[in-house]
Design an enzyme around this catalytic site. Structure first.
Site, PDB file in Angstrom:
ATOM      1  N   GLU A 114       0.799  -1.221   0.000  1.00  0.00           N
ATOM      2  CA  GLU A 114       0.000   0.000   0.000  1.00  0.00           C
ATOM      3  C   GLU A 114       0.836   1.279   0.000  1.00  0.00           C
ATOM      4  OE1 GLU A 114      -4.022  -1.845   2.041  1.00  0.00           O
ATOM      5  OE2 GLU A 114      -2.942  -0.281   3.123  1.00  0.00           O
ATOM      6  N   GLU A 172      -5.806  -8.096  -0.042  1.00  0.00           N
ATOM      7  CA  GLU A 172      -6.444  -7.769   1.237  1.00  0.00           C
ATOM      8  C   GLU A 172      -7.896  -7.427   0.998  1.00  0.00           C
ATOM      9  OE1 GLU A 172      -4.749  -4.827   3.862  1.00  0.00           O
ATOM     10  OE2 GLU A 172      -2.710  -5.549   3.527  1.00  0.00           O
TER      11      GLU A 172
END
Length: 451
Positions: free
Chosen positions: A176, A361
């Site tokens: 991320e 995720e």
């Protein structure tokens, strides 16, 4: 959460997905390991949490879930549930306490045991080299603002690759990058807690330069199955005005397009450069060949949608989030499963173009409570059912979606929010550290081991 919210079963079994589709569960080092164990050096999250006001109740990851000592029990939970893969992260500060120089033998030995433990249980190790725990010594030198971090990170990637690379099923440099750069340097909500546009511009670029350098370093070792993971949020205009639509497009460019376009298009969105260009490093365009070093797969982290409106300030980025009407998780994030299929299709069409895609995720925080030795979490089961339905639709459309990882295995340290927000399939008592599989874990075990 809908008419099926009270259910305790999954709508799908393994047989509903292609034979090569992989199911997994994910964690990260600082959130579960316990940073005070095993010779781990301080990270900027330790110093961020030690600063009053930065984290809920001043909580930190010093003990977390004590995965450092309980890893075998935790891997047993992954294996018993029938998962194929375990996505974990390696702590840079545990491997290199000063960020560079002398490696910590105890830290490397820990990851040796952990990876071997996965293989012994038939689990494919999916490794992330950086899930936000930057060694404090490197933060002192400017961290992600300093161009040298790309060199430091490549050296770290090579060290890990030499030790573990022959046993890793897949590896990604950074988790991320939006959180590494924008959330932490512009919004100031994560370590290092800055609100500085110049620092943000540099971090936005250097995190991708580090990604590219790390991919090259690992490729030179002969490592395969190297990927890119970025996070995505579905950005919708708060109303039908032209101003709201423009604000949503800018949010999409910052959050969803900047990092993946740097890697796949060797460029940054012009809407974002309109605000960041004066603060970008000199000659940043010359780095795109390194940033765009080819990857083998793309990971999508997806949780929510955001309604976006202009904030009226006229100062970049001049946008704000507006509360939406959809049901929300305990994080106050709207539940919008359709956004997952939107991004899977978009990534395949505009960027990956046939490369394997993984949902790396997806999950939710809910107010789970241990009652009489069990935890009922029907909202999580419903959340997973709805998102798996969207993933299944993209496969039916011919998208090469190859796997789905749930966040997270364990209730853990949720960064600045401390230990209150529970994402786990397994309940953790943070006083005793006892693990109790929730109803969602049992439902997934039944679905994944059926037949």
């Amino acid at each position: 959460m809908g008419e099926r919210a009270g259910r305790q079963a999954m709508d799908y079994t393994r047989a509903d997905f292609p034979a090569d589709f992989r199911f997994g569960v994910a964690t990260s080092s600082y959130q579960i390991e316990g940073a005070r164990f095993g010779g781990c050096g301080p990270s900027h999250w330790d110093t961020f949490a030690a600063t009053p006001g930065n984290t809920a109740r001043g909580e930190d990851g010093a003990t977390a879930c004590d995965h450092y000592h309980r890893w075998a029990e935790d891997l047993d939970l992954v294996g018993r549930a029938g998962f194929d893969c375990y996505r974990f992260s390696i702590s840079w500060a545990r491997v290199l306490p000063e960020g560079a120089g002398q490696a910590n033998a105890e830290g490397l030995d820990f990851y040796d045991r952990l990876v071997d433990g996965m293989l012994e249980r038939g689990l494919k190790p999916f490794a992330t080299l950086y899930h936000w725990d930057l060694p404090a010594a490197l933060a002192d030198l400017g961290g992600w603002r300093n161009r040298d971090i790309a060199h430091w990170f490549a050296d770290y990637a090579e060290l890990v690759g030499r030790r573990l690379g022959d046993r890793l099923a897949a590896t990604v440099p950074v988790n991320e990058p939006w959180c590494v750069a924008w959330l932490s340097h512009f919004l100031g909500e994560h370590a290092p807690g800055l609100r500085d546009i110049r620092a943000t511009a540099r971090a936005m670029h250097h995190v991708l330069l580090a990604h590219g350098r790390a991919i090259s370093a690992m490729r030179a070792l002969g490592m395969r199955n190297l990927g890119l993971i970025t996070n995505f949020e579905y950005a919708a205009p708060a109303d039908e005005s032209a101003e709201a639509r423009a604000a949503a497009r800018l949010y999409d460019a910052i959050y969803n397009r900047w990092f993946i376009e740097g890697v796949f298009k060797k460029s940054y969105p012009q809407e974002v450069l309109a605000g960041l260009a004066p603060h970008m490093p000199d000659g940043y365009e010359d780095d795109f060949d390194t940033i765009a070093t080819p990857v083998d797969w793309v990971g999508i982290n997806y949780y929510t949608r955001k309604l976006i409106a202009p904030d009226g300030t006229g100062q970049f980025p001049a946008l704000k989030e507006v509360e939406g009407s959809l049901p929300k998780t305990l994080m106050d994030w709207e539940i919008h499963p359709e956004g997952l299929s939107f991004f899977i299709r978009r990534v395949n069409r505009e960027y990956a173009k046939g490369l394997p895609i993984y949902v790396t995720e997806n999950g939710m925080a809910s107010p789970d409570r241990l009652v009489d030795g069990s935890v009922a979490d029907p909202d999580r089961i419903e959340f997973l059912n709805r998102h798996l339905a969207e993933a299944r639709r993209t496969i039916d459309d011919g998208v090469p979606l190859k796997g789905y990882f749930i966040w997270s295995l364990l209730d853990n340290y949720e960064w600045a929010l401390g230990y209150e927000k529970r994402f786990g399939l397994v309940h953790v008592d943070f006083d005793t550290l006892a693990r109790t599989p929730k109803a969602s874990w049992h439902a997934l075990r039944a679905a994944l081991t059926a037949g």
